[in-house]
Design an enzyme around this catalytic site. Structure first.
Site, PDB file in Angstrom:
ATOM      1  N   HIS A 141      -0.150  88.256  15.556  1.00  0.00           N
ATOM      2  CA  HIS A 141       0.656  87.516  13.998  1.00  0.00           C
ATOM      3  C   HIS A 141       1.536  88.645  13.521  1.00  0.00           C
ATOM      4  O   HIS A 141       0.897  89.723  14.020  1.00  0.00           O
ATOM      5  CB  HIS A 141      -0.256  87.542  12.845  1.00  0.00           C
ATOM      6  N   HIS A 150      10.740  94.273  27.270  1.00  0.00           N
ATOM      7  CA  HIS A 150       9.898  93.365  28.530  1.00  0.00           C
ATOM      8  C   HIS A 150       8.276  93.406  27.602  1.00  0.00           C
ATOM      9  O   HIS A 150       7.763  94.575  27.656  1.00  0.00           O
ATOM     10  CB  HIS A 150       9.862  93.594  30.224  1.00  0.00           C
TER      11      HIS A 150
HETATM   12  O1  JB2 Z   1      24.388  91.448  38.306  1.00  0.00           O
HETATM   13  C1  JB2 Z   1      23.772  90.554  39.239  1.00  0.00           C
HETATM   14  C2  JB2 Z   1      22.683  90.701  39.911  1.00  0.00           C
HETATM   15  N1  JB2 Z   1      21.809  91.624  40.524  1.00  0.00           N
HETATM   16  C3  JB2 Z   1      20.797  91.678  40.915  1.00  0.00           C
HETATM   17  N2  JB2 Z   1      24.607  88.841  38.840  1.00  0.00           N
HETATM   18  C4  JB2 Z   1      23.550  88.519  39.566  1.00  0.00           C
HETATM   19  N3  JB2 Z   1      23.504  86.699  40.136  1.00  0.00           N
HETATM   20  N4  JB2 Z   1      21.771  88.291  40.813  1.00  0.00           N
HETATM   21  C5  JB2 Z   1      22.125  89.797  40.654  1.00  0.00           C
HETATM   22  N5  JB2 Z   1      20.740  89.996  41.284  1.00  0.00           N
HETATM   23  C6  JB2 Z   1      19.718  89.838  42.252  1.00  0.00           C
HETATM   24  O2  JB2 Z   1      18.381  89.868  41.055  1.00  0.00           O
HETATM   25  C7  JB2 Z   1      19.627  90.949  43.457  1.00  0.00           C
HETATM   26  O3  JB2 Z   1      20.670  91.018  44.119  1.00  0.00           O
HETATM   27  C8  JB2 Z   1      18.370  89.916  43.511  1.00  0.00           C
HETATM   28  O4  JB2 Z   1      18.030  89.074  44.801  1.00  0.00           O
HETATM   29  C9  JB2 Z   1      17.818  89.664  42.464  1.00  0.00           C
HETATM   30  C10 JB2 Z   1      16.462  90.546  41.641  1.00  0.00           C
HETATM   31  O5  JB2 Z   1      15.564  90.991  42.431  1.00  0.00           O
HETATM   32  P1  JB2 Z   1      13.951  91.246  42.433  1.00  0.00           P
HETATM   33  O6  JB2 Z   1      13.561  89.893  42.708  1.00  0.00           O
HETATM   34  O7  JB2 Z   1      14.455  92.495  43.605  1.00  0.00           O
HETATM   35  O8  JB2 Z   1      13.768  91.449  41.150  1.00  0.00           O
HETATM   36  P2  JB2 Z   1      13.690  91.301  39.646  1.00  0.00           P
HETATM   37  O9  JB2 Z   1      14.105  91.238  38.980  1.00  0.00           O
HETATM   38  O10 JB2 Z   1      14.140  88.999  39.618  1.00  0.00           O
HETATM   39  O11 JB2 Z   1      11.915  91.411  39.755  1.00  0.00           O
HETATM   40  C11 JB2 Z   1      11.009  92.148  38.349  1.00  0.00           C
HETATM   41  O12 JB2 Z   1      11.715  92.403  37.720  1.00  0.00           O
HETATM   42  C12 JB2 Z   1      10.260  90.961  37.133  1.00  0.00           C
HETATM   43  C13 JB2 Z   1       9.828  90.645  35.613  1.00  0.00           C
HETATM   44  C14 JB2 Z   1      10.263  92.589  39.987  1.00  0.00           C
HETATM   45  O13 JB2 Z   1       9.582  93.092  38.998  1.00  0.00           O
HETATM   46  C15 JB2 Z   1       9.245  91.543  39.875  1.00  0.00           C
HETATM   47  O14 JB2 Z   1       7.759  91.168  40.369  1.00  0.00           O
HETATM   48  C16 JB2 Z   1       8.945  90.770  38.495  1.00  0.00           C
HETATM   49  N6  JB2 Z   1       7.833  90.180  37.870  1.00  0.00           N
END
Ligand code: JB2
Length: 213
Positions: A141, A150
């Site tokens: 709460h 995050h």
């Molecule tokens: O400016 C952007 C950009 N920057 C990175 N625009 C767009 N449209 N896409 C972008 N990306 C893309 O985000 C990258 O090319 C990549 O495909 C994706 C990031 O994926 P990744 O799996 O590396 O990180 P995440 O931030 O999705 O996940 C992290 O954080 C989560 C909270 C990981 O640590 C996860 O395990 C975690 N759950």
């Protein structure tokens, strides 16, 4: 969750996949995913086409779609910068709540707030813009979680905790009642916080101590 418009997910990585799962589970129409990695273009994510990079957003007028921020912890404040860049271009972000999440009375979730599967926000919780409460995290709460924060999977925040702008609470961390986690601070996974954490502080362990001390 109120998402009256077709939605585009930004980012086809890990967080984008989880966000897309929430949207699909909630019955939201997701028309595309955009990702800056050209290797992903032409593929699909959970059946939704990855149509190209952010420039593909020009296919739609900002007033005709909502965005979902699928950038998680990747990059230094990248998630925040993307949100701010898209807001400056007049886009709006969906507020995303998994159907299995529990949201108490008088809890409020600001634009772009994201609440994942199994998370609990007890009464009076305030979740800031573009902030994440990740899978199974429990926020008791009257906690106040600032913009772009995050709270990672399985973290527990007891009542009245304040987490300031841009802070990160790691997976499985526990924060006792009425603590303040300062702006930009990092609480490591599994830490148990029994003292306030100053802005920019980084704490680890049980009980949590400044890293390196
Ligand atoms: O400016 C952007 C950009 N920057 C990175 N625009 C767009 N449209 N896409 C972008 N990306 C893309 O985000 C990258 O090319 C990549 O495909 C994706 C990031 O994926 P990744 O799996 O590396 O990180 P995440 O931030 O999705 O996940 C992290 O954080 C989560 C909270 C990981 O640590 C996860 O395990 C975690 N759950």
């Amino acid at each position: 969750m109120s998402v009256p418009l077709p939605t585009v997910v930004i980012g086809a990585g890990g967080h984008g996949k989880v966000i897309l799962e929430v949207l699909l589970e909630a019955g939201i129409e997701v028309i595309a995913v955009v990702d800056s990695d050209t290797g992903r273009h032409g593929t699909t994510l959970l059946g939704v086409p990855v149509v190209g990079g952010d420039q593909e957003l020009q296919r739609w007028r900002p007033q005709d779609i909502l965005l979902a921020n699928g950038i998680g912890s990747t990059g230094q404040r990248h998630r925040r910068h993307l949100f701010e860049r898209m807001k400056a271009a007049q886009y709006r972000f969906a507020t995303i709540i998994h159907p299995s999440a529990v949201i108490g009375r008088e809890a409020m979730i600001a634009e772009g707030g994201q609440v994942m599967a199994g998370a609990v926000l007890q009464p009076g919780v305030l979740l800031g813009r573009n902030a994440i409460v990740n899978t199974g995290a429990r926020i008791d709460h009257d906690c106040v979680i600032g913009d772009h924060c995050h709270v990672a999977p399985g973290a527990v925040l007891c009542g009245g905790v304040r987490v300031d702008l841009d802070a990160h609470v790691g997976a499985g961390a526990v924060i006792i009642q009425n603590m303040v986690i300062g702006e930009g601070a990092l609480v490591a996974a599994g830490a148990v916080v029994v003292r306030p954490v100053s802005a920019g502080g980084r704490v680890v362990g049980v009980p949590a101590k400044e890293m390196g001390s």
